[in-house]
Design a protein around this motif. Sequence first.
Motif, PDB file in Angstrom:
ATOM      1  N   ARG A 171     -73.870   2.586 101.017  1.00 41.89           N
ATOM      2  CA  ARG A 171     -72.884   1.624 100.532  1.00 41.89           C
ATOM      3  C   ARG A 171     -71.764   2.327  99.758  1.00 41.89           C
ATOM      4  O   ARG A 171     -70.597   1.956  99.873  1.00 41.89           O
ATOM      5  N   LEU A 172     -72.132   3.336  98.978  1.00 38.58           N
ATOM      6  CA  LEU A 172     -71.153   4.027  98.141  1.00 38.58           C
ATOM      7  C   LEU A 172     -70.279   5.004  98.925  1.00 38.58           C
ATOM      8  O   LEU A 172     -69.170   5.335  98.509  1.00 38.58           O
ATOM      9  N   PHE A 173     -70.805   5.475 100.064  1.00 42.96           N
ATOM     10  CA  PHE A 173     -70.064   6.422 100.902  1.00 42.96           C
ATOM     11  C   PHE A 173     -69.918   5.859 102.313  1.00 42.96           C
ATOM     12  O   PHE A 173     -70.527   6.368 103.260  1.00 42.96           O
ATOM     13  N   PRO A 174     -69.122   4.809 102.493  1.00 42.65           N
ATOM     14  CA  PRO A 174     -68.925   4.237 103.826  1.00 42.65           C
ATOM     15  C   PRO A 174     -68.101   5.181 104.701  1.00 42.65           C
ATOM     16  O   PRO A 174     -67.531   6.172 104.218  1.00 42.65           O
ATOM     17  N   ARG A 175     -68.036   4.882 105.965  1.00 44.15           N
ATOM     18  CA  ARG A 175     -67.238   5.695 106.886  1.00 44.15           C
ATOM     19  C   ARG A 175     -65.782   5.719 106.420  1.00 44.15           C
ATOM     20  O   ARG A 175     -65.230   4.706 106.029  1.00 44.15           O
ATOM     21  N   GLY A 176     -65.199   6.901 106.478  1.00 44.46           N
ATOM     22  CA  GLY A 176     -63.813   7.050 106.043  1.00 44.46           C
ATOM     23  C   GLY A 176     -63.681   7.479 104.601  1.00 44.46           C
ATOM     24  O   GLY A 176     -62.600   7.874 104.153  1.00 44.46           O
ATOM     25  N   SER A 177     -64.798   7.419 103.829  1.00 43.96           N
ATOM     26  CA  SER A 177     -64.747   7.846 102.428  1.00 43.96           C
ATOM     27  C   SER A 177     -64.956   9.357 102.359  1.00 43.96           C
ATOM     28  O   SER A 177     -65.298  10.002 103.347  1.00 43.96           O
ATOM     29  N   THR A 178     -64.760   9.923 101.190  1.00 51.84           N
ATOM     30  CA  THR A 178     -64.938  11.367 101.017  1.00 51.84           C
ATOM     31  C   THR A 178     -66.056  11.647 100.028  1.00 51.84           C
ATOM     32  O   THR A 178     -66.287  10.869  99.095  1.00 51.84           O
ATOM     33  N   ALA A 179     -66.766  12.741 100.262  1.00 49.77           N
ATOM     34  CA  ALA A 179     -67.823  13.178  99.333  1.00 49.77           C
ATOM     35  C   ALA A 179     -67.386  14.429  98.596  1.00 49.77           C
ATOM     36  O   ALA A 179     -68.201  15.095  97.959  1.00 49.77           O
ATOM     37  N   ASN A 180     -66.089  14.751  98.699  1.00 48.89           N
ATOM     38  CA  ASN A 180     -65.560  15.949  98.052  1.00 48.89           C
ATOM     39  C   ASN A 180     -65.098  15.647  96.635  1.00 48.89           C
ATOM     40  O   ASN A 180     -63.917  15.445  96.382  1.00 48.89           O
ATOM     41  N   PHE A 181     -66.037  15.590  95.730  1.00 55.75           N
ATOM     42  CA  PHE A 181     -65.669  15.437  94.329  1.00 55.75           C
ATOM     43  C   PHE A 181     -66.696  16.140  93.458  1.00 55.75           C
ATOM     44  O   PHE A 181     -67.801  16.469  93.891  1.00 55.75           O
ATOM     45  N   VAL A 182     -66.305  16.406  92.232  1.00 59.70           N
ATOM     46  CA  VAL A 182     -67.151  17.113  91.277  1.00 59.70           C
ATOM     47  C   VAL A 182     -67.761  16.111  90.310  1.00 59.70           C
ATOM     48  O   VAL A 182     -67.100  15.159  89.889  1.00 59.70           O
ATOM     49  N   ILE A 183     -69.018  16.322  89.985  1.00 60.49           N
ATOM     50  CA  ILE A 183     -69.724  15.438  89.055  1.00 60.49           C
ATOM     51  C   ILE A 183     -69.909  16.150  87.724  1.00 60.49           C
ATOM     52  O   ILE A 183     -70.321  17.313  87.679  1.00 60.49           O
ATOM     53  N   GLU A 184     -69.598  15.434  86.671  1.00 64.41           N
ATOM     54  CA  GLU A 184     -69.772  15.945  85.320  1.00 64.41           C
ATOM     55  C   GLU A 184     -70.867  15.136  84.645  1.00 64.41           C
ATOM     56  O   GLU A 184     -70.612  14.122  84.005  1.00 64.41           O
ATOM     57  N   PRO A 185     -72.122  15.562  84.819  1.00 60.69           N
ATOM     58  CA  PRO A 185     -73.242  14.778  84.286  1.00 60.69           C
ATOM     59  C   PRO A 185     -73.213  14.707  82.773  1.00 60.69           C
ATOM     60  O   PRO A 185     -72.787  15.643  82.097  1.00 60.69           O
ATOM     61  N   GLN A 186     -73.662  13.584  82.238  1.00 61.62           N
ATOM     62  CA  GLN A 186     -73.711  13.401  80.793  1.00 61.62           C
ATOM     63  C   GLN A 186     -75.009  13.990  80.241  1.00 61.62           C
ATOM     64  O   GLN A 186     -76.028  14.021  80.915  1.00 61.62           O
ATOM     65  N   GLY A 187     -74.973  14.441  78.997  1.00 62.40           N
ATOM     66  CA  GLY A 187     -76.159  15.000  78.371  1.00 62.40           C
ATOM     67  C   GLY A 187     -76.235  16.498  78.565  1.00 62.40           C
ATOM     68  O   GLY A 187     -75.250  17.157  78.850  1.00 62.40           O
ATOM     69  N   GLY A 188     -77.436  17.083  78.406  1.00 57.42           N
ATOM     70  CA  GLY A 188     -77.615  18.517  78.517  1.00 57.42           C
ATOM     71  C   GLY A 188     -77.751  19.158  77.151  1.00 57.42           C
ATOM     72  O   GLY A 188     -78.033  18.506  76.156  1.00 57.42           O
ATOM     73  N   GLU A 189     -77.560  20.464  77.100  1.00 58.04           N
ATOM     74  CA  GLU A 189     -77.689  21.195  75.850  1.00 58.04           C
ATOM     75  C   GLU A 189     -76.490  20.946  74.938  1.00 58.04           C
ATOM     76  O   GLU A 189     -75.378  20.735  75.403  1.00 58.04           O
ATOM     77  N   MET A 190     -76.748  21.014  73.618  1.00 59.62           N
ATOM     78  CA  MET A 190     -75.669  20.864  72.642  1.00 59.62           C
ATOM     79  C   MET A 190     -75.069  22.226  72.317  1.00 59.62           C
ATOM     80  O   MET A 190     -75.779  23.222  72.267  1.00 59.62           O
ATOM     81  N   ARG A 191     -73.753  22.270  72.121  1.00 58.02           N
ATOM     82  CA  ARG A 191     -73.121  23.520  71.716  1.00 58.02           C
ATOM     83  C   ARG A 191     -71.890  23.209  70.876  1.00 58.02           C
ATOM     84  O   ARG A 191     -71.329  22.116  70.946  1.00 58.02           O
ATOM     85  N   TRP A 192     -71.462  24.208  70.067  1.00 58.61           N
ATOM     86  CA  TRP A 192     -70.266  24.069  69.248  1.00 58.61           C
ATOM     87  C   TRP A 192     -69.033  24.397  70.071  1.00 58.61           C
ATOM     88  O   TRP A 192     -68.991  25.398  70.772  1.00 58.61           O
ATOM     89  N   VAL A 193     -68.041  23.538  70.000  1.00 61.03           N
ATOM     90  CA  VAL A 193     -66.809  23.706  70.779  1.00 61.03           C
ATOM     91  C   VAL A 193     -65.617  23.668  69.835  1.00 61.03           C
ATOM     92  O   VAL A 193     -65.521  22.781  68.974  1.00 61.03           O
ATOM     93  N   ALA A 194     -64.688  24.639  70.005  1.00 57.58           N
ATOM     94  CA  ALA A 194     -63.493  24.691  69.163  1.00 57.58           C
ATOM     95  C   ALA A 194     -62.525  23.587  69.569  1.00 57.58           C
ATOM     96  O   ALA A 194     -62.235  23.404  70.749  1.00 57.58           O
TER      97      ALA A 194
END
Length: 372
Positions: free
Chosen positions: A82-105
């Motif tokens: 349903r999310l990827f019907p004919r004519g749609s594209t699967a060329n995208f990047v996913i930025e998952p939420q969560g993961g390890e914590m780190r300090w960022v400037a």
Amino acid sequence: MSRGSFVFTSTALRSLELDKEMLERDKYRRQLATHHLSSYLMKKQTIERTQLRSNIACPVTVCQDMVIQNALYTGDLEAMQRLFPRGSTANFVIEPQGGEMRWVARGEGLWSLTYEQELTTPLHITAGRGFTDCLKLLLQRGANVDLAPGGITALHQSCENCQAECTKLLLIHGANANAVSEDGLMPLHVCTSPESLECAKLLLQYGAAINGRTLDEDDTPLHAAAKNGLPDHVDLYLRYGAAVDKQNDEGLTPLNAACSQPQEVQDLGRYFKVLKHCSQSPRTIEVLLNAYSVLKVTDTWIESVPEEALKEYKEFYESIFSLAMTPRCLQHLARCRLRSFLEGRVHKVVPKLDLPNFIKNYLLLEYRGYVH
């Protein structure tokens, strides 16, 4: 000495050897650069053809849609259809939420604690989890098989997770069997478990470089297989022409790499296989046995050595079988302890120690013709 010839000093010979090694390494890096350029040109041509057909540029976008992510991570094929019907594209990047914590400037001397994000793609998620049908759907929707936003390709992901069917699908759809990750690894280098054997076979069938080197340590796939104790992988690579004498950055051949790895006591029973297949090469057996502090010598060992080998190397095998009732000598145990402490640095550190040469050679497992 003939006219016009001269004697090379040991220093000059070593310099020539270093020059040769440097030339070989430069040649390999040039080959990698050429390969990267060829891959880039092929991708560029594919993109240009797609744009000519649709006359619309399709830039890679970032997706944070949790519905899509949930369908991918659970392998929900119906939802993906349903999310990827004919004519749609699967060329995208996913930025998952969560993961390890780190300090960022954040600028102006301000820092904040945020979740570390690791970019991935739908192909990476489905290939790494073995969702074959979902992966097939994404490939039918034109997903880029060599996209590597997180530093590795989907092929690296499927091989590392021993997903043979997904590996085959990616290769059939043109995935680069020699793609180099951000850490300098090709897919064959991440086949490091017994379950990855089928992936390794597929990679070689689709042109994986049997002697390809890692960029950091200069390891070949044979080094990786030897380090991880994978006899079936070793046998496969040798049948495909893997070089047994290639040295990595530490000066280790695949055999040295195998001997430098500590083994569990329960694995020592496999030694009789070594005796059976390498009985005519005492040098090989001596190096292998001297990499361990404990040997569980049994009657099976004696039965595994052919009679002709026992006669030809009588003193050598007698020294091994005599250990059935005695422990290894204190001198050898001290050597094992030092080698264990140095781990993979043995061949770099030992030559620099202020020790007599015979002790250095002993620590480097020089052949002596007996085991004690």
